[in-house]
Design a protein around this motif. Structure first.
Motif, short mmCIF file in Angstrom:
data_model
loop_
_atom_site.label_atom_id
_atom_site.label_comp_id
_atom_site.label_asym_id
_atom_site.label_seq_id
_atom_site.Cartn_x
_atom_site.Cartn_y
_atom_site.Cartn_z
N ASP A 178 36.08 -33.71 -31.11
CA ASP A 178 37.04 -34.63 -30.50
C ASP A 178 37.92 -33.73 -29.63
O ASP A 178 38.86 -33.08 -30.11
CB ASP A 178 37.85 -35.35 -31.59
N GLY A 207 38.42 -42.36 -24.59
CA GLY A 207 38.07 -41.32 -25.55
C GLY A 207 37.50 -41.88 -26.85
O GLY A 207 36.60 -41.29 -27.45
N GLN A 219 42.30 -33.79 -26.64
CA GLN A 219 43.57 -33.12 -26.32
C GLN A 219 43.35 -31.69 -25.81
O GLN A 219 44.30 -30.91 -25.78
CB GLN A 219 44.46 -33.08 -27.57
N LYS A 262 46.95 -37.00 -20.95
CA LYS A 262 46.14 -35.84 -21.37
C LYS A 262 46.20 -34.73 -20.31
O LYS A 262 46.60 -34.97 -19.17
CB LYS A 262 44.68 -36.26 -21.57
N SER A 285 39.04 -37.69 -23.81
CA SER A 285 39.84 -38.83 -23.35
C SER A 285 40.49 -38.45 -22.04
O SER A 285 40.94 -37.30 -21.87
CB SER A 285 40.93 -39.14 -24.38
C1 LIG Z 1 42.67 -36.75 -30.92
C2 LIG Z 1 42.36 -37.98 -30.12
N1 LIG Z 1 41.16 -38.56 -30.26
C3 LIG Z 1 40.82 -39.66 -29.57
C4 LIG Z 1 41.68 -40.24 -28.70
C5 LIG Z 1 41.30 -41.52 -28.03
O1 LIG Z 1 41.32 -41.47 -26.63
P1 LIG Z 1 41.58 -42.80 -25.79
O2 LIG Z 1 43.01 -43.14 -25.89
O3 LIG Z 1 41.16 -42.41 -24.40
O4 LIG Z 1 40.69 -43.85 -26.35
C6 LIG Z 1 42.94 -39.64 -28.49
C7 LIG Z 1 43.91 -40.13 -27.52
O5 LIG Z 1 44.53 -41.06 -27.39
C8 LIG Z 1 43.29 -38.50 -29.23
O6 LIG Z 1 44.48 -37.92 -29.09
#
Ligand SMILES: Cc1ncc(COP(=O)(O)O)c(C=O)c1O
Length: 519
Positions: free
Chosen positions: A304, A207, A307, A333, A328
């Motif tokens: 973003d 993500g 979630q 998730k 993500s």
């Molecule tokens: C709000 C939010 N943005 C970005 C991310 C980043 O995702 P990832 O862990 O897949 O890099 C997350 C999750 O971990 C998140 O909760």
């Protein structure tokens, strides 16, 4: 007590043939009655069918057609698990009885206990238990106080439920001989784009990469500013930092916890290039208001959506509400991989192509590198797994919604601040977050009652040592700080049973009463 058992062939045949082993018949009935899954290894099927039909032919030849129907019904009642290909020929069980050995390794792969009435099998097995013992355990559980332990997050059950589909996805991928950027990824990208009602989807490594690559693809970098919520997981900020831009925090609305559009304009400078709106906890941000500001100042809007897979804003799916969205697929998730994963969705063909190139070493044609890119691709295997999980997403989000509705109804008399859902939001309840001035006391009390909880998040990004360079101090973003000091996430998930949600509600009802009201 387990909610799944693999039954040895003799136990199943006792039931099918109604033989004089009453414990087997009783156990089979109790499994059906109590929603305990009956597992059967594929290695057993032939023997069970053969012995069953042969015996019926001997005892009651006129009943053979009925017996064939009974066998079909049995296949519908049980879950068949596959038999691993890797065998150890000199294993003591294999030397004694190859079928028992195959049952043993099937049970090992499925991480389940075997129920048998064969003392020889029991002696050599690491995971056998006698029929009569299981019946005693079931009885003991009924008479004892039901255990009300509720884990915060159950990552295992969704994968156990989908075991057969996930195994098939694994085999498909293994047999394809193509493990990066193959057909599974292509299909997943199409299916996830369709799901989000977006034109394009590009799979990426995670993500954070999804958000980072969007910023890079828009040419946002050194000297630029990106507006981010002060109340979010740090990854949102890190995406701006990765792109060499500066994250500019904007406070949330205390009701929704999402960025407050009324406060965005004050944070805009000539260097501002984009706004990242987070759909925090699974609830969409107020995108119309954010888009209106972006149009006025010619800014990019990035969602973003890490979630919020499947959430809707005014009827539209998240993922298409700005210029581009980052998802993500972290395992916890709403749509999670069995590992890391991420994706960008957009209706902008040019952006989708740029992200595809950036995530693949800056290359469209092998060994021709147009730009200095990255290695950030969604694995073929993860794409194959998620194609299976995507088919369940609406159903599983639906279960989250039912639990959230139940929590909201049953906790309405408590002193807690419950989640607020604006009329335009259709959230997917990634988290169910309550607020209390004594969230640590509440967490302790719930823990003592066997209820697992978490705090999302204990320290806001501006107070993390990682952002010391920005020189923020306590009090700079008071709304985010208050949220971080008061929130507590309660267990929620597609496989949280009625007993568990009742345990959470009852623990809240007895704990929250003594806590101060939050104003
Ligand atoms: C709000 C939010 N943005 C970005 C991310 C980043 O995702 P990832 O862990 O897949 O890099 C997350 C999750 O971990 C998140 O909760």
């Amino acid at each position: 007590m387990s909610n799944r058992y693999l039954l040895d062939s003799n136990v199943i045949l006792d039931y099918l043939l109604q033989r004089s082993f009453s414990d087997s018949i009783k156990l089979y009935g109790q499994c059906l009655e109590n929603d305990i899954s009956i597992l059967v290894s594929s290695a057993q099927l032939h023997t069970i069918e053969y012995v069953f039909l042969k015996q019926v032919k001997l005892d009651a030849p006129t009943q053979i057609e009925t017996a064939k129907l009974a066998f079909k019904a049995f296949l519908n009642e049980v879950t068949i698990v596959k038999t691993p290909a890797l065998i150890e020929q000199n294993h003591p069980l294999a030397l004694r009885d190859m079928e028992d050995y195959l049952i043993e390794i099937s049970a090992e792969a499925a991480d389940v206990t075997i129920v048998t009435r064969d003392a020889g099998f029991l002696r050599l097995s690491k995971r056998c238990i006698l029929t009569e013992q299981v019946l005693l355990n079931l009885e003991a559980e009924k008479t004892s106080q039901a255990s009300n332990k509720v884990t915060f997050l159950d990552l295992k059950t969704p994968h156990i439920v989908l075991r057969a589909e996930l195994e098939a996805a694994f085999d498909r991928t293994l047999n394809s001989g193509w493990y990066i950027q193959g057909n599974e990824l292509k299909q997943f990208e199409k299916e996830f784009a369709d799901y989000c009602e977006a034109e394009y989807c590009v799979g990426v490594g995670n993500g954070l990469d999804a958000l980072h690559l969007i910023l890079r693809a828009y040419g946002i970098g050194k000297g630029d500013e990106v507006i981010v919520p002060s109340n979010t997981y740090i990854a949102t900020w890190l995406a701006a930092s990765y792109a060499d831009a500066t994250p500019i925090p904007v406070e949330p609305d205390l009701n929704t916890y999402n960025i407050d559009p009324a406060l965005i304009e004050a944070a805009i400078t000539p260097r501002t290039k984009a706004i990242i709106a987070v759909h925090l906890y699974g609830q969409p941000a107020d995108m119309d208001a954010i888009n209106a500001i972006a149009i006025k100042y010619n800014l990019k809007v990035i969602e973003d959506a890490a979630q919020a897979h499947g959430a809707r804003y005014k009827g539209k799916r998240v993922g298409t509400l700005g210029d581009a969205a980052g998802f993500s697929f972290y395992p916890g998730k709403n749509l999670g991989a069995i590992g890391d994963g991420g994706a960008v969705t957009t209706n902008d063909a040019d952006l989708a192509q740029k992200i595809r190139v950036l995530g693949n070493y800056g290359s469209q044609i092998k060994y021709h590198n147009e730009v200095k890119g990255y290695n950030s691709r969604l694995d073929e295997l993860q794409a194959a797994f998620m194609r299976e999980k995507l088919q369940k997403l609406d159903e599983w989000n639906g279960r989250r919604k039912l639990i959230a509705a139940d929590y909201l109804r049953q906790m309405s008399g408590s002193n807690l601040v419950l989640p607020f859902v604006p009329e335009w939001a259709d959230p997917v309840w990634h988290l169910f977050v309550v607020r209390s001035q004594q969230h640590d006391v509440l967490q302790k009390q719930l823990g003592e009652a066997g209820i697992g909880t978490m705090i999302h998040y204990p320290i806001p990004p501006h107070l993390q040592p990682a952002y010391a360079e920005l020189n923020y101090k306590q009090g700079d973003f008071p709304i985010a700080e208050v949220i971080h000091q008061q929130v507590l996430s309660l267990p929620i998930g597609p496989h949280l049973g009625a007993d568990s949600t009742a345990a959470v509600i009852s623990a809240i009802q007895s704990s929250a009463a003594i806590l101060r009201k939050v104003y």
